[in-house]
Design a protein around this motif. Structure first.
Motif, short mmCIF file in Angstrom:
data_model
loop_
_atom_site.label_atom_id
_atom_site.label_comp_id
_atom_site.label_asym_id
_atom_site.label_seq_id
_atom_site.Cartn_x
_atom_site.Cartn_y
_atom_site.Cartn_z
N PRO A 37 38.97 46.20 30.16
CA PRO A 37 40.01 45.34 29.52
C PRO A 37 41.45 45.83 30.29
CG PRO A 37 38.46 45.90 28.21
CD PRO A 37 37.93 46.61 29.28
N ARG A 38 41.76 47.03 30.20
CA ARG A 38 43.00 47.21 30.51
C ARG A 38 43.50 47.25 32.14
NH1 ARG A 38 44.08 53.31 28.32
NH2 ARG A 38 41.66 53.52 28.45
N ALA A 39 42.27 47.08 32.68
CA ALA A 39 42.34 46.83 34.30
C ALA A 39 42.79 45.26 34.48
CB ALA A 39 41.12 47.12 34.99
N SER A 40 42.01 44.43 33.71
CA SER A 40 42.17 43.05 33.73
C SER A 40 43.45 42.62 33.13
CB SER A 40 41.20 42.36 33.04
OG SER A 40 39.77 42.85 33.45
N LEU A 41 44.09 43.25 31.83
CA LEU A 41 45.43 42.93 31.55
C LEU A 41 46.41 43.51 32.52
CD1 LEU A 41 44.75 44.08 27.79
CD2 LEU A 41 45.04 41.79 28.70
N CYS A 74 49.07 44.75 48.23
CA CYS A 74 48.41 45.66 47.18
C CYS A 74 47.54 44.84 46.27
CB CYS A 74 49.37 46.51 46.58
SG CYS A 74 48.60 47.78 45.24
N LEU A 75 48.34 43.83 45.71
CA LEU A 75 47.89 42.99 44.55
C LEU A 75 46.76 42.12 45.11
CD1 LEU A 75 48.24 41.98 41.80
CD2 LEU A 75 49.84 40.20 42.58
N ASP A 76 46.65 41.75 46.07
CA ASP A 76 45.68 40.76 46.91
C ASP A 76 44.16 41.54 46.89
OD1 ASP A 76 47.30 38.73 46.92
OD2 ASP A 76 47.73 38.77 48.99
N LEU A 77 44.20 42.86 46.85
CA LEU A 77 42.99 43.59 46.62
C LEU A 77 42.29 43.26 45.55
CD1 LEU A 77 40.71 45.57 47.34
CD2 LEU A 77 42.34 47.53 46.66
N TYR A 78 43.16 43.28 44.40
CA TYR A 78 42.40 42.89 43.08
C TYR A 78 42.19 41.53 42.83
CZ TYR A 78 44.11 47.70 43.00
OH TYR A 78 44.36 48.97 43.28
N ARG A 79 42.97 40.77 43.36
CA ARG A 79 42.74 39.28 43.65
C ARG A 79 41.23 38.91 44.21
NH1 ARG A 79 43.24 35.31 46.81
NH2 ARG A 79 44.85 36.63 48.25
N ARG A 80 41.16 39.57 45.33
CA ARG A 80 40.13 39.18 45.98
C ARG A 80 38.65 39.88 45.39
NH1 ARG A 80 42.94 40.55 50.39
NH2 ARG A 80 42.37 42.69 50.44
N THR A 81 38.88 40.88 44.71
CA THR A 81 37.55 41.46 43.93
C THR A 81 37.43 41.09 42.68
OG1 THR A 81 39.07 43.51 43.55
CG2 THR A 81 37.66 43.30 45.49
N GLN A 82 38.15 40.22 41.92
CA GLN A 82 38.42 39.69 40.65
C GLN A 82 37.02 38.81 40.58
OE1 GLN A 82 41.12 36.87 39.50
NE2 GLN A 82 41.26 37.35 37.31
N GLY A 83 36.23 39.29 39.51
CA GLY A 83 35.26 38.33 39.35
C GLY A 83 33.71 38.70 40.15
N ILE A 84 33.90 39.81 40.83
CA ILE A 84 32.81 40.14 41.56
C ILE A 84 31.74 40.52 40.61
CG2 ILE A 84 31.86 42.28 43.00
CD1 ILE A 84 33.49 40.09 44.66
N TYR A 85 32.10 41.20 39.59
CA TYR A 85 30.96 41.55 38.52
C TYR A 85 30.80 40.44 37.42
CZ TYR A 85 30.82 46.47 40.03
OH TYR A 85 30.64 47.65 40.48
N GLU A 86 31.76 40.05 36.95
CA GLU A 86 31.87 38.96 35.93
C GLU A 86 33.07 38.08 35.89
OE1 GLU A 86 31.68 40.47 31.87
OE2 GLU A 86 30.26 42.03 32.43
N GLU A 87 33.21 36.93 35.90
CA GLU A 87 33.99 35.93 36.10
C GLU A 87 35.47 36.39 35.33
OE1 GLU A 87 35.18 31.22 35.94
OE2 GLU A 87 33.14 31.90 35.30
N GLY A 88 36.42 36.39 36.02
CA GLY A 88 37.74 36.79 35.61
C GLY A 88 37.96 38.32 35.44
N GLY A 89 37.13 39.05 35.52
CA GLY A 89 37.09 40.54 35.34
C GLY A 89 37.72 41.17 36.38
N ALA A 90 38.73 42.14 36.18
CA ALA A 90 39.45 42.74 37.30
C ALA A 90 38.77 44.40 37.12
CB ALA A 90 40.71 42.80 37.27
#
Length: 844
Positions: free
Chosen positions: A517-521, A471-487
Motif C-alpha cells: 500500500p505505501r509503495a502504491s500510494l 526514475c518514475l518510469d521504472l515504477y510505471r513500467r512495473t506497475q501491475g506486474i503482480y496485481e493490476e495497479g499495484g506498485a
C-alpha cells in the motif's frame, strides 16, 4: 557535421578546461593523491603516489608561530577488470562478509574476484605500496629544526617548543591481505618566535632516515596557502552574505587560539591587489554558547561588502591565504547543474558516455544483457519465517532470499537510479523525483530553458522533468506486474553487491518485490504530480501518468489488508500526499475533501503543533496549487505551519558555528547532508519573501561547499578539493570519478557505533593508525576521511543528500528577487466525477 552538433562537440572539447577548476560539468574528475600542491613556494613536496618513503605534501602556517607539515604514507594502486583467462589449478572459494563473493585462488593464494553472471571477468585485488611513517621519530621537538637566512628571529637552527600531531586515513582498499589504509599525518610545530612574511625557511628532520633532505619554503602570506583558512570553494554570489572561517584542531595539541581582531584582506587572485579588508572575530569557543563541532576556536571573516565579480583569495596577515574562489552570479546554477549531472551518473539501465558525459560506463542492470530480474513468491516474501525488521535492506534481503522465483523474468524492471554504493532501485528515490518537479513548479519558464545535456535534451519536455521521469518510469513500467495497479517498492538483489563487481557485471539474483500500500500510494502521488507538470508539454503522456496514479489508488482501495512493509513515512502521509497531488492535477473536489480529512490523521494536534520536516511536504503541495481553487483558511494554516518549522530550523542554525540548519537544542547528526530541512525554508522564502529565509538557505550549504576544517567540498567535481563518493563502479574499474555526487558528511558517533555501521568501522579506522587513537575523542566535523569505503563518511543516496542539495541549489539558481505570492481562492462546492480516458485527454 551539422552546425548544432559541431557546436556541441566544441563545447565538450572546451568544458574540461573552462569549468574543471570549479565545476566539473564535463562529467568526470581525476582521483588525486593530493590536491593543493604549491611546488613554486615549497621545495621537497610531491603530489605523486607514495611508492617508497613517506612524502611531504605541503607546509604552511596555521598561526604566526605554528608551522604545519602534511605527510602521506603509502598509496593504494587500483586494479582493472579484465577478461578472465583460466589457469591450471584455479579455484573459486565463496567468501566475503556475506559469503557470496567469488574469490579466485591461484597457486593456493587469493588473487582477486571473478565477476559477472558467467564468471568470465577477473578483477585482481588492488595493491598497496610505500613505507609506513616511523611516527616515533616525529614526536620530540629535538627531531625538528627551523632556520632562515632572511628572518633574524631564526639566525640558526631552532627547535620548536612543542610538537603536536593528528593522523587519519586517506584511502582504503581491499587487497589479498584484506583491508589496508594509507595515512595522512598533520604535524604542528610550535615556535617561540613568529615567522615573517617574505622570508625563506628551512625545516630539517634531524637524524630521520625517512626525510634525509630538508624542506624549504617561501613564506608569503599572499601566496602560501594555509589549511587554517576555509572558504566556499564554489564561490559566492554577489549579493549574498560572504564569510570565510579560520580554525585549526591540532590533534593531541587540541584547540588553537589565534588572536581576535587579526587583519585579513581579500585580494585579486591574479594580481594580488587588495580589494577589501577587515578583522577576524571570534565565532565559537569553549566559552561561547555557539557549538563549533570542531573542538577549537573558530573565527569568522566577513566580506559581504565585496560584490564585484572576479577571482579572489582570502589573506590573513602573517598566516597565509585560502584556495582561490569566485564571486559571480551563476554560482548556484552551476552547482545545481553539477548535481543534476550526478543523477545522470546514477542512472541504471543505460550506457553512459559522450556527448552527455565524459564518464563512460557500460549499460547496466538491463534484461537485454546478462541480468535477469525475477518475481517473488508473494506469500513467502511477506512471511519469510523468523523475526526480522519490517523495513530496511536487512529485511528485503531476507525476504528476497526466501521467496525469489529464479525461473521467472520481469523484462520491464529496468531504469531508475542506483542507490549509493549499491545497484538497487527503491521507491524512496521518488523523494528526489518530487523535488525536481517542485523546482519546475516554482519556476516553469526557468527550468524549461535549463539545458542539462542529457539524452532527452532535444525533446520538448524540460530536462529536469525528463530526469525525474527516468526514475518514475521504472515504477510505471512495473506497475501491475503482480496485481493490476499495484506498485512495488524495490528492485533489489539477495545481498549487497559481490566483491569486485561493478553494476554492469552484477551476478547476484535480483527481484522485483511484490506491491504494498505505501509503495502504491507513494507512486500515485508522484505520478499525479508528473501528470500535472507534463500537461503543458505532452497531453497524452500526462494522461498516461494520471491513469497510472488512479490505478494505484484503486489497488490500495481494493487491498485494505495487504501487508505494508517498507516506507520511510507513515501510510497516512503517503495517502495525504496522493490526495493533494490528485487534486492539483484534476481539480476534482472529492480529492480535495479527502486531502483535508487526511490532514487530521497526520496532524492530530493541529498543523502548527504537529508540523515536522517529515510532513511539511503535505502543506507545501497545497500552496503550489494554481489552476484550481483552494480554501483560504486551510491556506493560512499551511503557511503558518511552514513558517513555524522554518523559524525553528533557523533558531537551531544559530546554535552551531557553521549556520547549518538543525532542530534547536539538538546535536548535529550530519554536517553536510541536509535531510528534509530545505523544503520548509524554500516554502517560507517563497510565500513570505523575507530575507531571513534566503540567507539561511545560502548559509546552510557553505560547509558542504568547502567552508569546513578539511577545505574540501562534499560534492565530487566541485572546487579544488572534494570528497570521493562511495560509488562502486568508478573504483571497481579504476575509472575517473563521476562528478556531481555529494556525500553524507560526518555521521554522529556513539561509543557503540558509528552511524548505521555498528563498531566495525570504528575498529577499522582506529586499527589503521588513527591518532589520537580513539575516534570518539575527535571533533565531529573532522570525522570525515577521504576514502570510498567507509559508509558513515563517504556514502550517499539519491534521496539525500542529492535530492536535498538539488532542491536548495536549484531553488537559489532560479530565484530572481521576491517571488509573487499566490492569492488563494475559495472552494466552489461542485463535484467532478472520475473522467473517462477520452475525457482525461480532453481535460489535459
Amino acid at each position: 557535421m551539422k552546425p548544432s552538433l559541431l557546436k556541441l562537440s566544441l563545447l565538450f572539447i572546451l568544458l574540461p578546461f573552462a569549468m574543471h577548476a570549479q565545476f566539473a560539468l564535463n562529467g568526470t574528475v581525476k582521483m588525486l593523491k593530493y590536491a593543493g600542491l604549491q611546488p613554486d613556494l615549497t621545495q621537497g613536496v610531491s603530489a605523486l603516489p607514495v611508492t617508497g618513503k613517506p612524502l611531504v605534501r605541503h607546509v604552511c602556517l596555521v598561526n604566526d608561530n605554528v608551522v604545519a607539515v602534511t605527510i602521506d604514507e603509502r598509496s593504494v594502486i587500483l586494479s582493472n577488470i579484465k577478461p578472465y583467462v583460466k589457469q591450471p589449478g584455479d579455484t573459486i572459494i565463496m567468501g566475503g562478509y556475506h559469503g557470496m563473493h567469488k574469490i579466485l585462488h591461484r597457486d593456493g593464494e587469493p588473487v582477486g574476484y571473478l565477476c559477472g553472471v558467467n564468471s568470465n571477468w577477473f578483477r585482481p585485488y588492488n595493491d598497496i605500496v610505500g613505507d609506513k611513517l616511523i611516527s616515533e621519530l616525529l614526536k620530540s621537538p629535538e627531531q625538528f629544526s627551523l632556520s632562515s637566512a632572511d628572518d633574524p628571529s631564526f639566525p640558526g637552527p631552532m627547535h620548536p617548543l612543542r610538537v603536536y600531531r593528528k593522523s587519519y586515513t586517506v584511502d582504503r582498499t581491499h587487497t589479498s591481505y584484506h583491508q589496508v589504509y594509507p595515512l595522512r599525518h598533520e604535524i604542528y610545530l610550535v615556535f617561540s618566535e613568529d615567522l615573517k612574511s617574505g622570508a625563506n625557511y628551512t625545516i630539517k628532520f634531524n637524524d630521520n632516515p625517512q626525510f634525509a633532505e630538508p624542506l624549504t619554503f617561501h613564506f608569503d602570506d599572499k601566496q602560501l596557502r594555509s589549511e587554517a583558512i576555509h572558504v566556499n570553494l564554489a564561490g559566492y554570489e554577489s549579493g549574498n552574505k560572504k564569510t570565510a572561517l579560520l580554525s585549526t584542531w591540532m590533534g593531541d595539541g587540541g584547540s588553537l587560539e589565534i588572536p581576535s581582531n587579526k587583519n585579513f584582506h581579500i585580494i585579486k587572485d591574479e594580481s594580488g591587489s587588495t580589494v577589501f579588508s577587515g578583522t577576524t572575530k571570534l565565532l565559537s569557543s569553549d566559552e561561547t554558547e555557539i557549538k563549533s563541532y570542531s573542538q577549537t576556536n573558530i573565527y569568522t571573516l566577513d566580506f559581504t561588502g565585496l560584490t564585484i565579480p572576479g577571482s579572489y583569495r582570502v589573506v590573513v596577515e602573517n598566516i597565509g591565504c585560502s584556495f582561490p574562489f569566485e564571486i559571480r552570479n551563476s554560482i548556484w546554477e552551476n552547482t545545481a547543474k553539477l548535481i543534476m549531472k550526478g543523477f545522470l551518473h546514477q542512472r541504471s539501465g543505460i550506457e553512459l558516455g559522450p556527448p552527455y558525459t565524459d564518464y563512460q560506463r557500460p549499460r547496466n542492470m538491463h534484461p537485454a544483457d546478462e541480468v535477469t530480474i525475477h518475481l517473488c513468491d508473494t506469500e513467502k516474501f511477506f512471511k519469510p519465517g523468523g523475526k526480522l525488521p519490517e523495513s530496511g535492506q536487512t529485511s528485503v534481503f531476507v525476504r528476497i532470499q526466501a521467496s525469489i522465483l529464479e525461473d521467472t523474468e520481469v523484462p520491464e524492471a529496468w531504469g531508475g537510479w542506483m542507490d549509493a554504493g549499491d545497484f538497487d532501485q527503491r521507491m524512496s528515490h521518488l523523494y528526489s523525483v518530487r523535488r525536481m518537479m517542485y523546482l519546475h513548479e516554482l519556476n516553469p519558464r526557468y527550468f524549461k530553458n535549463l539545458d542539462l545535456n542529457i539524452p532527452e535534451s532535444f525533446n520538448k519536455i524540460p530536462d529536469i522533468i525528463d530526469e525525474a521521469a527516468w526514475c518514475l518510469d521504472l515504477y510505471r513500467r512495473t506497475q501491475g506486474i503482480y496485481e493490476e495497479g499495484g506498485a512495488s517498492w524495490w528492485v533489489e538483489s539477495v545481498e549487497h553487491p559481490r566483491g569486485g563487481e561493478p553494476s554492469w557485471l552484477n551476478s547476484l539474483p535480483t527481484a522485483l518485490v511484490p506491491p504494498t500500500p505505501r509503495a502504491s500510494l507513494n507512486y500515485a502521488a508522484a505520478a499525479a504530480q508528473m501528470a500535472s507538470v507534463t500537461s503543458r508539454y505532452n497531453a497524452d503522456r500526462s494522461a498516461q501518468y494520471l491513469e497510472s496514479a488512479l490505478a494505484a489508488m484503486k489497488w490500495v482501495e481494493n487491498n485494505p489488508k495487504a501487508p505494508d512493509v517498507f516506507g520511510r513515512s507513515s501510510r497516512e502521509f503517503y495517502e495525504s500526499l496522493a490526495y493533494v497531488n490528485l487534486y492539483k492535477c484534476t481539480g476534482d473536489l472529492d480529492w480535495h475533501d479527502k486531502y483535508a480529512e487526511s490532514l487530521g490523521e497526520v496532524f492530530k494536534k493541529g498543523i502548527e503543533k504537529d508540523v515536522t520536516v517529515g510532513n511539511v511536504e503535505l502543506l507545501f503541495n497545497y500552496l503550489l496549487i494554481k489552476d484550481h481553487e483552494t480554501d483560504s483558511i486551510l491556506t493560512k494554516q499551511c503557511k503558518a505551519g511552514i513558517i513555524s518549522i522554518a523559524d525553528e530550523l533557523i533558531k537551531g542554525a544559530g546554535q552551531n558555528a557553521y549556520g547549518i540548519l538543525q532542530s534547536p537544542d539538538t546535536d548535529l547528526n550530519r554536517m553536510a547532508t541536509l535531510s528534509g530541512l530545505i523544503l520548509p525554508l524554500v516554502a517560507a522564502d517563497k510565500f513570505t519573501g523575507e530575507k531571513v529565509y534566503h540567507d539561511a538557505l545560502t548559509q546552510t550549504i557553505q560547509y558542504a561547499m568547502g567552508n569546513n576544517p578539511m577545505n574540501r567540498s562534499y560534492i565530487s567535481g566541485l572546487g579544488e578539493r572534494f570528497f570521493y563518493p562511495y560509488q562502486i563502479d568508478w573504483e571497481a574499474n579504476n575509472m575517473n570519478i563521476p562528478s556531481g555526487i555529494p556525500t553524507f558528511g560526518p555521521i554522529y558517533q556513539t561509543k557503540g557505533g558509528w552511524g548505521w555501521t555498528g563498531s566495525w568501522a570504528i575498529d577499522a579506522i582506529e586499527g589503521a593508525g588513527l591518532y589520537p587513537n580513539e575516534l570518539i575523542t575527535w571533533p565531529h566535523a573532522e570525522k570525515c576521511f577521504n576514502q570510498a569505503w567507509i559508509a558513515p563518511t563517504n556514502e550517499f543516496t539519491v534521496r539525500t543528500p542529492m535530492g536535498e542539495l538539488l532542491l536548495l541549489t536549484g531553488y537559489l539558481s532560479q530565484k530572481k528577487g521576491r517571488l509573487e505570492i499566490e492569492q488563494p481562492l475559495r472552494i466552489k462546492r461542485e463535484r467532478n466525477r472520475e473522467p473517462s480516458k477520452d475525457q482525461l485527454k480532453n481535460l489535459l
